[in-house]
Design an enzyme around this catalytic site. Structure first.
Site, mmCIF file in Angstrom:
data_model
loop_
_atom_site.group_PDB
_atom_site.id
_atom_site.type_symbol
_atom_site.label_atom_id
_atom_site.label_comp_id
_atom_site.label_asym_id
_atom_site.label_seq_id
_atom_site.Cartn_x
_atom_site.Cartn_y
_atom_site.Cartn_z
ATOM 1 C CB SER A 151 -0.972 0.129 1.261
ATOM 2 O OG SER A 151 -1.790 0.900 0.869
ATOM 3 C CG ASP A 306 -2.341 -0.662 -3.406
ATOM 4 O OD1 ASP A 306 -2.127 0.279 -2.806
ATOM 5 O OD2 ASP A 306 -3.163 -1.638 -2.828
#
Length: 579
Positions: A151, A306
């Site tokens: 992330s 992402d």
């Protein structure tokens, strides 16, 4: 290695055996030769835990690092569990990866292990956003999926998100059951690394169109987009996967004036222009804001590596571009969806929205205004996805979100989706512009109607074993010595989600919390302030969330009430994090 405990030494010795490749052994030996005891301890003091969402950690050699062997073990464990759960089926999984260093090679490694276990893999040819992985699981009728991403963590990190057949991240009972399978693997020799090409199907760029067109069908006000198709949009992927699909979806939606931040457009796991690739941070958004200022943008958006989180900057009444927080973005999206559905007479009795327990109650207030049921879940979008799956066919999901910049409009996926969110934020901006309103003005209108909510998050980073121990102790101390006042305001209720008990401090009455156990403490004051303490499940951090509220009679009082609430937040936070 004289100061290391015996268990850590034993793990190090194991990684020096012939089970591990020569390059790995050499790197471990180098740490020993250089007497890097702190690094050895952090790398080997435990096994990198396959948590309820998967793996996340610093890349490197060692049992507590992201590498070929820890990822291989996780994948073998997941493969073993899938084979037990679906014994008479040809099991299928989808695998994707982001722009982080090693993400692509890790993704191919995961595909190799699955294929070696006679599981058919839909492997993305190139990096793609996390929500597209969730979409692919459902589109290809897979039993599971894996996304290689950490992330918005710093560049040293990578991660492994595991998904179930609904396209959502693992939840009970599968999360704990997979952990059991992973932990049952005792030797590297149990991991099947040999790729079987016949078991791998490559997912190519054409798949983008399927995902984009499915999202486009969710558009609520295409006529507003047509009227404002030259809306000035500035977008940054912050060196991540968003560059592959966000410009495509904005173009497909009908927007013709999208400026991509060139300096941050190339995928790069070193994230060279930012300290952290996190759209919550001013630093990460600063280049996009600069371009927005120069272009007089209507809206500025940036996605994390992402592309499941999106940050937004809009022009405030002073003419400056201001980052609005995740609670504000979620509130605006909720209001836009519900108000638009009502105007078009499309609201149904079984409609609902979802938010997490640390997300602003303004979202619930908006739901109540429109007579739409609001559900609340533990922190983490996987729990929102779980609600969507459980209620599928019974109730109708409209929109959901969490304060950490993750949202989803419509139920195409079971994860937060910044690609979907970017399209709806742009459409929302166009719609309100057609009405002569900016997003900031709409936000102020919500505060006048429901009260001015002010939220703040403080994260304390505590790295390594010592940090993990310190975070654990902080939660123990908070439970043992709960504050009676915060910021000079009396605490009236304590909600302990670990013990699933809410206690009224005044009356002494207790009630059960109808949610799974989670290491979260919430303190509610007599003013209705909500303060939450929660160790992060994915980062070496403990997080403190604060939400305060006061009436806003008129938008002209915005600055004064904002300053007053800001001071209240500071006072509360000073009390909760002291010591």
């Amino acid at each position: 290695m004289s100061t290391l405990d015996q268990e850590t030494k034993s793990r190090i010795d194991q990684w020096l055996t012939a089970e591990y490749d020569s390059e790995t052994v050499a790197k471990v030996q180098q740490l020993i030769d250089n007497n890097e005891e702190t690094e050895l301890l952090d790398s080997f003091y435990k096994e990198l835990e396959f948590g309820t969402g998967g793996l996340r950690g610093i890349m490197g050699v060692g049992s507590n690092r992201m590498n070929k062997y820890t990822i291989g073990k996780a994948t073998q464990g997941l493969a073993n569990y899938l084979r037990k759960q679906f014994p008479d089926q040809q099991i299928k999984v989808a695998v994707s990866y982001d722009s982080r260093n090693n993400s692509q090679s890790f993704g191919h490694l995961v595909a190799d292990v699955f294929s070696a276990n006679d599981i058919h893999v839909f492997l993305f040819e190139q990096l793609r956003p996390t929500p597209m992985l969730s979409f692919a699981v459902r589109h290809f009728n897979c039993q599971g999926g894996v996304m290689l991403t950490a992330s918005h963590n710093p560049k040293e990190y990578n991660g492994y998100k595991a998904y179930w057949n609904d396209g959502g991240q693992l939840v009970a009972p599968h999360d704990k059951n997979v952990i059991t399978e992973v932990n049952a693997i005792q030797s590297v020799s149990e991991i099947k690394f040999e790729r079987v090409d016949a078991n791998i199907t490559v997912v190519r760029e054409e798949f983008d169109d399927i995902y984009v067109q499915a999202n486009k069908r969710l558009s609520i006000h295409p006529e507003a987009v047509e009227a404002q198709k030259d809306l000035k949009i500035v977008y940054s992927p912050i060196h991540g996967t968003g560059i592959t699909v966000v410009p495509k979806i904005l173009e497909a939606w009908g927007f013709t004036n999208v400026t991509v931040v060139e300096e941050q457009s190339k995928p790069d796991g070193n994230f060279p222009t930012v300290v952290y690739p996190n759209p919550e941070e001013e630093d990460a958004m600063s280049i996009a804001k600069k371009h927005g200022q120069e272009l007089d943008a209507d809206v500025i958006m940036a996605t994390d590596p992402d592309a499941d989180r999106v940050g937004v900057a809009i022009r405030n009444p002073k003419g400056d571009y201001e980052l609005i927080n995740g609670n504000q973005i979620g509130s605006l999206l909720t209001y836009y969806v519900l108000s638009s559905k009502k105007d078009k007479a499309e609201l149904k009795d079984n409609d609902y929205i979802v938010k997490t327990i640390v997300t602003t109650n303004l979202i619930s207030d908006i739901g109540a205004e429109y007579g739409v049921k609001s559900y609340e879940t533990l922190t983490g979008f996987k729990f929102i996805g779980e609600v969507i799956t459980k209620l599928l066919g019974k109730e109708n999901y409209l929109v959901g979100g969490e304060e950490s910049y993750g949202y989803l409009v419509g139920d195409l996926v079971r994860d937060k989706d910044a690609v979907n969110s970017c399209a709806f934020i742009a459409e929302m901006t166009a719609y309100f512009k057609s009405q002569g309103k900016s997003l900031f003005e709409v936000l102020q209108e919500l505060y006048v109607k429901h009260g001015f909510y002010k939220e703040k998050l403080i994260s304390l980073t505590k790295k390594g074993k010592a940090g993990a121990d310190e975070i654990k102790q902080m939660m123990i101390d908070l439970r043992a010595n709960a504050p009676k006042t915060l910021g000079g305001v009396e605490v009236k209720e304590i909600r302990d989600y670990e013990n699933r008990v809410a206690t009224n401090i005044v009356s002494g009455e207790t009630s059960e919390i109808d949610l799974p156990k989670s290491d979260v403490l919430q303190f509610i004051t007599v003013d209705g302030d909500v303060i939450s303490a929660r160790p992060s499940g994915t980062e070496p951090k403990i997080k403190f969330y604060c939400s305060v509220r006061e009436a806003l009679v008129d938008a002209s009082n915005y600055e004064a009430i904002s300053a007053k609430l800001e001071q209240k937040v500071e006072n509360i936070m000073a009390d909760i994090v002291k010591g």
